[in-house]
Design a protein around this motif. Sequence first.
Motif: not given
Length: 312
Positions: A288-303
């Motif tokens: 969850r920690c690494t994923e929370m950091l990853r999504v900050i810069g993710a584009t074109g992605e949602d749940a």
Amino acid sequence: MASLPARSPDQFRVSVIIPHFNMPDALERCLISVEAQALDGAVEIIVVDNGSRQMPTDVVATHPGVILLSEPTPGPGPARNAGVAVARAPVLAFIDADCRAGDGWLKAAVEAVEAGGTCAVVGGDVRIDFVNPEHLTPVEAFEAVFAYRQSMYIEKQGFSGTGNLAMHRSVHEAVGPFAGIGIAEDRDWGRRASAAGYRPVYVPAMRIYHPARTDVASLTVKWRRHVAHDWAEHRAAGRPLWRWLLKAALMPASVIVDGGRLLSSERLSGLANKMSGLAVLAKIRLLRCTEMLRVIGATGEDAATHWHGGAA
């Protein structure tokens, strides 16, 4: 769409709505458990298929009177809405196809809603349906404590998981439909209901059983979806980035606090089970920690990117 049985609405005490997606064997177990419920008054059961590879026609055919519908819009929320649209009872009860209703589940749900009147919303307990209670898998040991914390969701966060939810139909009419898979539909609907004055009540006797996920990989899919939900909500609310980063940084430290909760939980027995559950807890919090950091810069992605048709 199946033709509706020839009953007038006042003959039904409750409508049970079951969304289904690619799990006919689980649906069979679910229907058996719902039909076994002891309740005075007629029960309407509605299964809504949500785009399965094959409609569960054969399963439903062995349960006379059960209504089978189809809802192609992806997500259990739209499937539940389709069931509500044809339901004819004053009380609506929701259970997922991969769940098993415990003894007294429906009686507890219906009586709680009827006692609360037209403003009633209730949610119940969710336990893990162990394959072998004497020898739990690591994921079963983890999820026994952390998967479905219904009392906390209901009493502190104002929503119930929609896999074990009941209400007076007037509440659904007032609050509106469940959302699709782009957001956490149970949390979204519950918070809308609470904001409108329909605060949920926790009913412990309203108990169902849900199978644990099969492995850590399936837990990873679940938590990536939930992190995507939370990030979308965070941005929509205009909250500052530092709060998101702080929460991410605290995830590893939470293993210490929640590890103590796991070790002392009455839902889990045996040192081996507790230690294997603790190992999974550490893996998931780091994820969850690494994923929370990853999504900050993710584009074109949602749940919906991480949706795989399973329960939330």
